[in-house]
Design an enzyme around this catalytic site. Structure first.
Site, mmCIF file in Angstrom:
data_model
loop_
_atom_site.group_PDB
_atom_site.id
_atom_site.type_symbol
_atom_site.label_atom_id
_atom_site.label_comp_id
_atom_site.label_asym_id
_atom_site.label_seq_id
_atom_site.Cartn_x
_atom_site.Cartn_y
_atom_site.Cartn_z
ATOM 1 N N LYS A 15 93.536 -62.231 -44.946
ATOM 2 C CA LYS A 15 92.957 -63.627 -45.724
ATOM 3 C C LYS A 15 92.343 -64.304 -44.735
ATOM 4 O O LYS A 15 91.054 -64.689 -45.043
ATOM 5 C CB LYS A 15 93.888 -64.203 -46.449
ATOM 6 C CG LYS A 15 94.803 -63.239 -47.326
ATOM 7 C CD LYS A 15 96.085 -64.251 -47.962
ATOM 8 C CE LYS A 15 96.950 -64.821 -46.949
ATOM 9 N NZ LYS A 15 97.950 -63.868 -46.411
ATOM 10 N N ARG B 149 100.889 -70.009 -54.458
ATOM 11 C CA ARG B 149 101.750 -68.458 -53.969
ATOM 12 C C ARG B 149 102.834 -68.764 -54.817
ATOM 13 O O ARG B 149 103.899 -67.852 -54.432
ATOM 14 C CB ARG B 149 102.319 -69.012 -52.468
ATOM 15 C CG ARG B 149 101.706 -68.308 -51.168
ATOM 16 C CD ARG B 149 102.232 -69.273 -50.242
ATOM 17 N NE ARG B 149 102.431 -68.334 -49.134
ATOM 18 C CZ ARG B 149 101.551 -68.257 -48.014
ATOM 19 N NH1 ARG B 149 100.383 -68.757 -48.207
ATOM 20 N NH2 ARG B 149 101.907 -67.616 -46.926
ATOM 21 N N ARG C 122 98.836 -60.815 -33.289
ATOM 22 C CA ARG C 122 97.690 -61.701 -33.650
ATOM 23 C C ARG C 122 97.844 -62.978 -32.552
ATOM 24 O O ARG C 122 98.758 -63.723 -32.323
ATOM 25 C CB ARG C 122 97.834 -62.357 -34.912
ATOM 26 C CG ARG C 122 97.143 -63.753 -35.402
ATOM 27 C CD ARG C 122 97.133 -63.897 -36.612
ATOM 28 N NE ARG C 122 98.521 -64.071 -37.177
ATOM 29 C CZ ARG C 122 98.716 -64.386 -38.618
ATOM 30 N NH1 ARG C 122 97.707 -64.394 -39.518
ATOM 31 N NH2 ARG C 122 99.834 -64.582 -38.995
ATOM 32 N N ARG D 194 101.354 -67.881 -33.231
ATOM 33 C CA ARG D 194 102.087 -68.826 -34.171
ATOM 34 C C ARG D 194 103.556 -68.487 -33.990
ATOM 35 O O ARG D 194 104.251 -67.431 -33.746
ATOM 36 C CB ARG D 194 101.457 -68.264 -35.437
ATOM 37 C CG ARG D 194 100.305 -68.988 -36.161
ATOM 38 C CD ARG D 194 99.714 -68.460 -37.147
ATOM 39 N NE ARG D 194 100.898 -68.281 -38.521
ATOM 40 C CZ ARG D 194 100.445 -67.883 -39.568
ATOM 41 N NH1 ARG D 194 98.970 -67.589 -39.955
ATOM 42 N NH2 ARG D 194 101.301 -67.645 -40.529
ATOM 43 N N ARG E 284 109.195 -63.855 -44.511
ATOM 44 C CA ARG E 284 107.805 -64.065 -45.216
ATOM 45 C C ARG E 284 107.471 -62.858 -46.268
ATOM 46 O O ARG E 284 106.844 -63.290 -47.302
ATOM 47 C CB ARG E 284 106.692 -64.310 -44.224
ATOM 48 C CG ARG E 284 106.695 -65.497 -43.270
ATOM 49 C CD ARG E 284 106.067 -65.454 -41.899
ATOM 50 N NE ARG E 284 104.642 -65.396 -42.099
ATOM 51 C CZ ARG E 284 103.788 -64.834 -40.960
ATOM 52 N NH1 ARG E 284 104.273 -64.680 -39.995
ATOM 53 N NH2 ARG E 284 102.624 -64.903 -41.320
HETATM 54 P P1 AP5 Z 1 94.682 -62.471 -40.703
HETATM 55 O O1 AP5 Z 1 93.443 -62.600 -41.294
HETATM 56 O O2 AP5 Z 1 95.065 -63.540 -40.003
HETATM 57 O O3 AP5 Z 1 96.023 -62.604 -41.852
HETATM 58 P P2 AP5 Z 1 96.348 -63.519 -43.041
HETATM 59 O O4 AP5 Z 1 96.091 -62.652 -44.346
HETATM 60 O O5 AP5 Z 1 95.473 -64.786 -43.018
HETATM 61 O O6 AP5 Z 1 97.934 -63.745 -42.593
HETATM 62 P P3 AP5 Z 1 98.839 -64.911 -42.444
HETATM 63 O O7 AP5 Z 1 99.906 -64.548 -41.640
HETATM 64 O O8 AP5 Z 1 98.043 -66.201 -42.250
HETATM 65 O O9 AP5 Z 1 99.195 -65.190 -43.839
HETATM 66 P P4 AP5 Z 1 100.575 -65.962 -44.167
HETATM 67 O O10 AP5 Z 1 100.322 -66.121 -45.934
HETATM 68 O O11 AP5 Z 1 101.763 -65.410 -44.085
HETATM 69 O O12 AP5 Z 1 100.439 -67.305 -43.507
HETATM 70 P P5 AP5 Z 1 99.828 -68.805 -44.107
HETATM 71 O O13 AP5 Z 1 99.363 -69.381 -42.861
HETATM 72 O O14 AP5 Z 1 99.154 -68.734 -45.371
HETATM 73 O O15 AP5 Z 1 95.091 -61.132 -40.124
HETATM 74 C C1 AP5 Z 1 96.457 -61.018 -39.251
HETATM 75 C C2 AP5 Z 1 96.127 -60.276 -37.982
HETATM 76 O O16 AP5 Z 1 95.511 -58.932 -38.450
HETATM 77 C C3 AP5 Z 1 94.988 -60.605 -37.178
HETATM 78 O O17 AP5 Z 1 95.392 -60.635 -35.770
HETATM 79 C C4 AP5 Z 1 93.630 -59.922 -37.560
HETATM 80 O O18 AP5 Z 1 93.008 -59.930 -36.449
HETATM 81 C C5 AP5 Z 1 94.206 -58.593 -37.842
HETATM 82 N N1 AP5 Z 1 93.341 -58.081 -38.861
HETATM 83 C C6 AP5 Z 1 92.904 -58.631 -40.036
HETATM 84 N N2 AP5 Z 1 92.413 -57.834 -40.875
HETATM 85 C C7 AP5 Z 1 92.390 -56.522 -40.404
HETATM 86 C C8 AP5 Z 1 92.097 -55.348 -40.546
HETATM 87 N N3 AP5 Z 1 91.247 -55.092 -41.610
HETATM 88 N N4 AP5 Z 1 92.484 -54.219 -39.763
HETATM 89 C C9 AP5 Z 1 93.194 -54.645 -38.553
HETATM 90 N N5 AP5 Z 1 93.237 -55.772 -38.311
HETATM 91 C C10 AP5 Z 1 92.919 -56.824 -39.024
HETATM 92 O O19 AP5 Z 1 101.437 -69.532 -44.453
HETATM 93 C C11 AP5 Z 1 102.435 -69.959 -43.282
HETATM 94 C C12 AP5 Z 1 103.528 -70.603 -43.835
HETATM 95 O O20 AP5 Z 1 102.962 -71.954 -44.388
HETATM 96 C C13 AP5 Z 1 104.130 -69.974 -44.879
HETATM 97 O O21 AP5 Z 1 105.041 -68.811 -44.601
HETATM 98 C C14 AP5 Z 1 104.936 -71.205 -45.565
HETATM 99 O O22 AP5 Z 1 105.939 -71.606 -45.134
HETATM 100 C C15 AP5 Z 1 103.731 -72.058 -45.643
HETATM 101 N N6 AP5 Z 1 102.709 -72.187 -46.788
HETATM 102 C C16 AP5 Z 1 101.344 -71.759 -46.548
HETATM 103 N N7 AP5 Z 1 100.903 -71.801 -47.869
HETATM 104 C C17 AP5 Z 1 101.946 -72.273 -48.668
HETATM 105 C C18 AP5 Z 1 101.872 -72.233 -50.166
HETATM 106 N N8 AP5 Z 1 100.703 -72.262 -50.999
HETATM 107 N N9 AP5 Z 1 103.118 -72.677 -50.848
HETATM 108 C C19 AP5 Z 1 104.125 -72.711 -50.124
HETATM 109 N N10 AP5 Z 1 104.351 -72.620 -48.569
HETATM 110 C C20 AP5 Z 1 103.132 -72.317 -48.173
HETATM 111 MG MG MG Z 2 95.942 -66.564 -42.591
#
Ligand code: AP5
Ligand code: MG
Length: 244
Positions: free
Chosen positions: A44, A119, A158, A191, A202
């Site tokens: 994402k 979410r 990452r 992270r 997660r």
């Molecule tokens: P990347 O693009 O960074 O992945 P992502 O989908 O953004 O994954 P996240 O880990 O950021 O999602 P998340 O939902 O767990 O975390 P968030 O920050 O939202 O890609 C990952 C890696 O793979 C990178 O190294 C990239 O280079 C590589 N990659 C990407 N695409 C690729 C491909 N096609 N092929 C190969 N490699 C690839 O949330 C964190 C925390 O915040 C949550 O756990 C929760 O506690 C809180 N939170 C956030 N939003 C909410 C909400 N709405 N409600 C409640 N709690 C929330």
């Molecule tokens: Mg992300």
């Protein structure tokens, strides 16, 4: 620096021209309101900057905003930290509040890319109410579908640029200089929740609480399923096909 204190004479002609061309291109773009849903590591955050630039939208990533609040030790950050460290979701009220505020930014005038929000079905319903008041609605939900087994390698390799949220990967998307952000030259960090143990919770949160959000939008007929296990370039092409 606040915009009121910005003297345009001090801005280079190149920067002004680039911004002018961007605004001219954006003027003819239709509004778009998009949601990206997918498990941790599904891509994402990787695809968001391209979508934001291509369609002149703002990128609202609740995870990035919460991490910034945690780092700044704001009251919001203090409340969110415990759940985030454990890989659990923070409360609906907290994230809906930050999204409501963030959507008022001028950069969101053509619409937005929501990354990591909503979410829970509760968040989706609150978002719908918010948008209804403004007389607008979500155009498309991009479902970053991927098998869990692929995610561990993506998450543990990452590295991110904390200020912008830019993602890199030691194997799949290395920075030009190891450990350094390509754009700013600032150091990259890992992270705190990018460990195998926290990834497990997660993923559990995703399957239990977020998968039902996909069904919620599926019933509205606005979900496009992507093959998120493919390369970043192939996923980008799929996104462009869906949105064109
Ligand atoms: P990347 O693009 O960074 O992945 P992502 O989908 O953004 O994954 P996240 O880990 O950021 O999602 P998340 O939902 O767990 O975390 P968030 O920050 O939202 O890609 C990952 C890696 O793979 C990178 O190294 C990239 O280079 C590589 N990659 C990407 N695409 C690729 C491909 N096609 N092929 C190969 N490699 C690839 O949330 C964190 C925390 O915040 C949550 O756990 C929760 O506690 C809180 N939170 C956030 N939003 C909410 C909400 N709405 N409600 C409640 N709690 C929330
Ligand atoms: Mg992300």
């Amino acid at each position: 620096m606040g915009s009121s204190s910005l003297n345009l004479e001090d801005v280079s002609s190149d920067s002004l021209t680039t911004e002018l061309l961007r605004r001219m291109k954006c003027a003819t773009q239709p509004d778009k309101r998009l949601i990206l849903i997918g498990p941790p590591g599904s891509g994402k955050g990787t695809q968001s900057p391209m979508i934001k630039d291509e369609y002149c939208l703002c990128h609202l990533a609740t995870g990035d905003m919460l991490r910034a609040a945690v780092a700044a030790k704001t009251p919001l950050g203090v409340k969110a930290k415990e759940a985030m460290d454990k890989g659990e979701l923070v409360s609906d009220e907290l994230v809906v509040g930050i999204i409501d505020e963030a959507m008022k930014k001028p950069s969101c005038r053509k619409g937005f890319v929501l990354d990591g929000f909503p979410r829970t079905v509760g968040q989706a319903q609150m978002l719908d109410e918010m948008l209804e008041k403004q007389g607008v609605k979500i155009d498309k939900v991009l479902d970053f579908a991927i098998d869990d087994v692929i995610l561990e390698e993506r998450i543990t390799g990452r590295w991110i640029h904390a200020a912008s949220g830019r993602s890199y990967h030691t194997k799949f998307a290395p920075p030009k200089v190891p450990g350094i952000d390509d754009v700013t030259g600032e150091p990259l960090i890992q992270r705190k929740d990018d460990t195998v143990a926290v990834l497990r919770s997660r993923l559990e949160a995703f399957h239990k609480q977020t998968k039902p959000v996909i069904d919620y939008y599926w019933k509205k007929g606005i979900v496009a399923k992507l093959h998120a296990e493919k390369s970043p370039k192939e996923v980008k092409d799929e996104v462009q096909k869906v949105l064109s």
